[in-house]
Design a protein around this motif. Structure first.
Motif, short mmCIF file in Angstrom:
data_model
loop_
_atom_site.label_atom_id
_atom_site.label_comp_id
_atom_site.label_asym_id
_atom_site.label_seq_id
_atom_site.Cartn_x
_atom_site.Cartn_y
_atom_site.Cartn_z
N THR A 17 0.84 -1.18 0.00
CA THR A 17 0.00 0.00 0.00
C THR A 17 0.89 1.25 0.00
N PRO A 18 0.37 2.38 -0.43
CA PRO A 18 1.20 3.59 -0.45
C PRO A 18 1.82 3.92 0.91
N LEU A 19 1.04 3.80 1.98
CA LEU A 19 1.58 4.11 3.30
C LEU A 19 2.70 3.15 3.69
N ALA A 20 2.48 1.85 3.48
CA ALA A 20 3.51 0.86 3.82
C ALA A 20 4.77 1.09 2.99
N ALA A 21 4.61 1.38 1.71
CA ALA A 21 5.76 1.62 0.85
C ALA A 21 6.51 2.88 1.28
N LEU A 22 5.77 3.92 1.64
CA LEU A 22 6.39 5.17 2.09
C LEU A 22 7.16 4.95 3.40
N LEU A 23 6.55 4.23 4.32
CA LEU A 23 7.23 3.94 5.59
C LEU A 23 8.46 3.06 5.37
N ALA A 24 8.39 2.14 4.41
CA ALA A 24 9.56 1.31 4.10
C ALA A 24 10.69 2.17 3.53
N LEU A 132 2.74 11.43 -3.30
CA LEU A 132 1.64 11.68 -4.24
C LEU A 132 0.63 10.53 -4.24
N GLU A 133 1.11 9.32 -3.99
CA GLU A 133 0.20 8.17 -3.91
C GLU A 133 -0.75 8.32 -2.71
N LEU A 134 -0.27 8.92 -1.65
CA LEU A 134 -1.10 9.11 -0.45
C LEU A 134 -2.30 10.01 -0.74
N GLN A 135 -2.16 10.87 -1.72
CA GLN A 135 -3.23 11.82 -2.02
C GLN A 135 -4.36 11.20 -2.84
N LYS A 136 -4.11 10.02 -3.39
CA LYS A 136 -5.13 9.39 -4.23
C LYS A 136 -6.28 8.90 -3.36
N PRO A 137 -7.50 9.01 -3.85
CA PRO A 137 -8.68 8.63 -3.06
C PRO A 137 -8.68 7.18 -2.59
N ASP A 138 -8.05 6.28 -3.35
CA ASP A 138 -8.07 4.87 -2.98
C ASP A 138 -6.86 4.45 -2.16
N SER A 139 -6.07 5.42 -1.68
CA SER A 139 -4.90 5.06 -0.88
C SER A 139 -5.33 4.70 0.53
N ASP A 140 -4.39 4.17 1.27
CA ASP A 140 -4.66 3.76 2.65
C ASP A 140 -4.33 4.85 3.64
N SER A 141 -4.20 6.09 3.18
CA SER A 141 -3.76 7.18 4.05
C SER A 141 -4.82 7.60 5.06
N GLY A 142 -6.04 7.18 4.87
CA GLY A 142 -7.09 7.57 5.80
C GLY A 142 -7.17 6.67 7.02
N ALA A 147 -0.77 6.45 12.99
CA ALA A 147 0.28 6.60 13.99
C ALA A 147 0.84 5.24 14.39
N ALA A 148 -0.02 4.25 14.51
CA ALA A 148 0.44 2.90 14.86
C ALA A 148 1.31 2.33 13.75
N HIS A 149 0.95 2.59 12.51
CA HIS A 149 1.76 2.12 11.38
C HIS A 149 3.12 2.80 11.39
N VAL A 150 3.14 4.09 11.63
CA VAL A 150 4.40 4.84 11.68
C VAL A 150 5.28 4.24 12.78
N LYS A 151 4.71 4.07 13.95
CA LYS A 151 5.46 3.53 15.09
C LYS A 151 5.99 2.13 14.79
N ALA A 152 5.13 1.27 14.24
CA ALA A 152 5.54 -0.12 13.96
C ALA A 152 6.66 -0.18 12.92
N HIS A 153 6.58 0.63 11.88
CA HIS A 153 7.58 0.57 10.82
C HIS A 153 8.92 1.19 11.22
N LEU A 154 8.88 2.14 12.13
CA LEU A 154 10.11 2.86 12.46
C LEU A 154 10.62 2.58 13.87
N ALA A 155 10.00 1.64 14.58
CA ALA A 155 10.35 1.35 15.98
C ALA A 155 11.82 1.00 16.17
N LYS A 156 12.38 0.24 15.25
CA LYS A 156 13.77 -0.21 15.42
C LYS A 156 14.77 0.94 15.48
#
Length: 176
Positions: A17-24, A132-142, A147-156
Motif C-alpha cells: 500500500t502507499p503508506l507501507a511503501a512510504l514507511l519502508a 503523491l500516492e497518499l493523495q489518491k482517493p483509494d490510498s490507505d492514508s485515511g 500513527a500505529a503504522h508509523v510507530k511499527a515501521h520505524l520502531a527499530k
C-alpha cells in the motif's frame, strides 16, 4: 493492471500500500544514518548542519512539486511537505546523536558526499512519488491507526514519541 491480467486468480491483492511503501522508504533512509553518523565522526563534522538541512528541505519541496507536475497530479501543500521532511530530518539527527554517543560501529564508513548523500537523494525521489500516492482517493492514508503504522515501521530506530508524532502529523497533512 499486469497482476490482474497475467497472474492466476487470487493474486490480485495489493501487496504494498502507499503508506507501507512510504514507511519502508523512510526506514531505508533512516537505516543509512548509522553510516552518516560514522562518516561524520571520521570527518569531525557535527550532526547539525543548518545549510544542509535547508538544502534538503528546499530540494524536497521542489522534488515533490516536479514529481506532481510530471504525473499531472495536484501539488501537495508546501507547508505539509516541509513538516513531513523536517520530521524526517529530526529523526535522522536523533539517530546520529545516539550512534555518536557510543563506540564506533564502522571502521570504514561510506563516504558521506560520494556514497551516502546520493543514496539519500535516490530514496527521497522514491518518497516524493509515494507522497503523491497518499493523495489518491483509494490510498490507505485515511487509516485511523496511521500513527500505529508509523510507530511499527520505524520502531527499530528508537525515535522519540515527539518525532514519531511529527512524522504522523506530516503524513496526515500530506494525505488531506
Amino acid at each position: 493492471n499486469i497482476r490482474r491480467e497475467y497472474l492466476p486468480e487470487g493474486n490480485d491483492a495489493q501487496t504494498a500500500t502507499p503508506l507501507a511503501a512510504l514507511l519502508a522508504a523512510m526506514d531505508e533512509r533512516l537505516s543509512l544514518m548509522v553510516g552518516v553518523a560514522e562518516s561524520k565522526r571520521v570527518l569531525g563534522k557535527p550532526v547539525e548542519d543548518m545549510e544542509q538541512e535547508t538544502r534538503v528541505l528546499n530540494s524536497a519541496v521542489e522534488g515533490v512539486k516536479k514529481e506532481a507536475l510530471r504525473q499531472g497530479a495536484v501539488v501537495p501543500n508546501e507547508k505539509a511537505v516541509r513538516i513531513f521532511f523536517k520530521a524526517q530530518i529530526e529523526a535522522a539527527k536523533s539517530i546520529q546523536y545516539r550512534i555518536l554517543k557510543g563506540p564506533a560501529q564502522m571502521t570504514d564508513p561510506p563516504d558521506l558526499n560520494a556514497a551516502l548523500r546520493p543514496a539519500l537523494g535516490r530514496i527521497s525521489m522514491k518518497i516524493n512519488r509515494l507522497i503523491l500516492e497518499l493523495q489518491k482517493p483509494d490510498s490507505d492514508s485515511g487509516l485511523i491507526s496511521m500513527a500505529a503504522h508509523v510507530k511499527a515501521h520505524l520502531a527499530k530506530h528508537e525515535i522519540s514519541e515527539d518525532i514519531l508524532s511529527a512524522i504522523d502529523e506530516g503524513l496526515r497533512q500530506l494525505s488531506e
